[in-house]
Every structure is written in C-alpha cells, then in structure tokens.
Design a protein around this motif. Structure first.
Motif, mmCIF file in Angstrom:
data_model
loop_
_atom_site.group_PDB
_atom_site.id
_atom_site.type_symbol
_atom_site.label_atom_id
_atom_site.label_comp_id
_atom_site.label_asym_id
_atom_site.label_seq_id
_atom_site.Cartn_x
_atom_site.Cartn_y
_atom_site.Cartn_z
ATOM 1 N N THR A 66 0.799 -1.219 0.000
ATOM 2 C CA THR A 66 0.000 0.000 0.000
ATOM 3 C C THR A 66 0.837 1.278 0.000
ATOM 4 O O THR A 66 0.286 2.356 -0.139
ATOM 5 N N THR B 226 -0.797 -2.644 -6.554
ATOM 6 C CA THR B 226 -1.083 -2.504 -5.138
ATOM 7 C C THR B 226 -2.256 -3.376 -4.714
ATOM 8 O O THR B 226 -3.138 -3.670 -5.519
ATOM 9 N N SER B 227 -2.250 -3.759 -3.458
ATOM 10 C CA SER B 227 -3.362 -4.529 -2.913
ATOM 11 C C SER B 227 -4.460 -3.608 -2.416
ATOM 12 O O SER B 227 -5.573 -4.032 -2.184
ATOM 13 N N GLY B 228 -4.141 -2.325 -2.279
ATOM 14 C CA GLY B 228 -5.114 -1.367 -1.777
ATOM 15 C C GLY B 228 -6.010 -0.835 -2.877
ATOM 16 O O GLY B 228 -5.975 -1.282 -4.026
ATOM 17 N N CYS B 229 -6.804 0.141 -2.517
ATOM 18 C CA CYS B 229 -7.764 0.748 -3.449
ATOM 19 C C CYS B 229 -7.160 1.906 -4.224
ATOM 20 O O CYS B 229 -7.830 2.538 -5.003
ATOM 21 N N LYS C 219 -3.927 7.090 -0.764
ATOM 22 C CA LYS C 219 -4.663 7.915 0.177
ATOM 23 C C LYS C 219 -4.403 9.370 -0.209
ATOM 24 O O LYS C 219 -3.568 9.669 -1.045
ATOM 25 N N LYS D 77 -4.543 -2.321 -9.612
ATOM 26 C CA LYS D 77 -4.876 -3.195 -8.496
ATOM 27 C C LYS D 77 -4.291 -4.576 -8.760
ATOM 28 O O LYS D 77 -4.053 -4.961 -9.907
#
Length: 162
Positions: A86, A120-123, A126, A152
C-alpha cells in the motif's frame, strides 16, 4: 521506431544476467511477488523477456521489482514494475531510482513507449499519496518519457501492441 527496450535487453544480456523469463513469444506475461500479480497481454507476435531487478540487476539502494521488455523486429516496449502493498510513495521512489540507475540510462526517447507500473493490494493512494502520485505522473512523463500508472492486484494492464 522505439529502441529503448531493445537496448536495455542487449545491455542486460551483455552483463550476463539471466532473465527470470527468457526472450520468447508469449501472449500473456504474468509477474508475481509476495501475493501481488501484474498481468499484461503481448500482441502482434512480439517476444517478451523479464528481469528480476530487485537484488539481481540492482543489488543496493532503492529499486523496483521487475523489468519487462517486449520486442519485434522493428519496435520495442519497456515496463518497470513495482509489486507493492500500500505504500505508493515508496513505490514511486523505487521506480524513479531504478529509472535513474546506470543500467537503464539513457531515458526513453520521444518515439519510445515506456511504462512504469505500481501494483497494489489497496484501493489506490490515500489523499497524502494522491498528490505525490499526480506530481510523479507528470514528472515521469516530462522528464523520463514514461507513463506511470497504479493497478490493483491482478488487474490486467493495457495490452502491449505494436
């Protein structure tokens, strides 16, 4: 005709580095590490090759995970890949350090098609990382002639076409 990738293949091969995936024709390239997977289709009968950058091509300092090149008799494409959890900001730094490493200089020219990808494993980034990502996208395009994108995990990249 872009030849950045072809020159990098020759430079890495001349260094006697053994590729993770040898130069051969394949319709899809899949790269995995620590549960993250990058996938891209290779079209028009091109051959592709993959080198493990982290700990192999570059052994010290910041570096991305993989370098992928696809080539035909007349053209080539290059992709720098960072398989990341992330921390988008750190991934950007790793890609930029790799691009600036002597193994990969000089930068791609106007007629070369080069990409940098963060998987990335996140959305996605940020808010604090989002501003850095947008600045990095502009910098990568203007300074290095490289398209930077986040994907993703397991999301297919746009195909490599010639």
């Amino acid at each position: 005709m872009g030849d950045f990738a072809s020159k990098r293949i020759k430079k890495l091969s001349d260094s006697r580095l053994i590729p993770e995936q040898p130069l051969q024709q394949r319709s899809t390239v899949s790269l995995s590490e620590k549960g993250k997977t990058y996938k891209v289709d290779v079209r028009n009968g091109a051959k592709s090759i993959v080198f493990q950058v982290d700990g192999y091509v570059i052994t010290a300092g910041l570096k991305c995970d993989k370098f992928l090149a696809a080539t035909t008799n007349t053209d080539s494409r290059a992709i720098f890949v960072e398989l990341k959890g992330t921390d988008i900001s750190h991934a950007i730094d790793q890609l930029e350090a790799t691009i600036n490493n002597p193994c990969f200089l000089p930068y791609p020219q106007r007629n070369d098609c080069a990409r940098a990808r963060i998987v990335t494993s996140g959305c996605g980034p940020k808010s604090a990382s989002h501003a850095k990502l947008e600045k990095a996208r502009i910098r990568f395009k203007d300074r290095y002639n490289i398209e930077l994108r986040i994907l993703k995990n397991n999301q297919p990249d746009s195909p490599i076409s010639f």
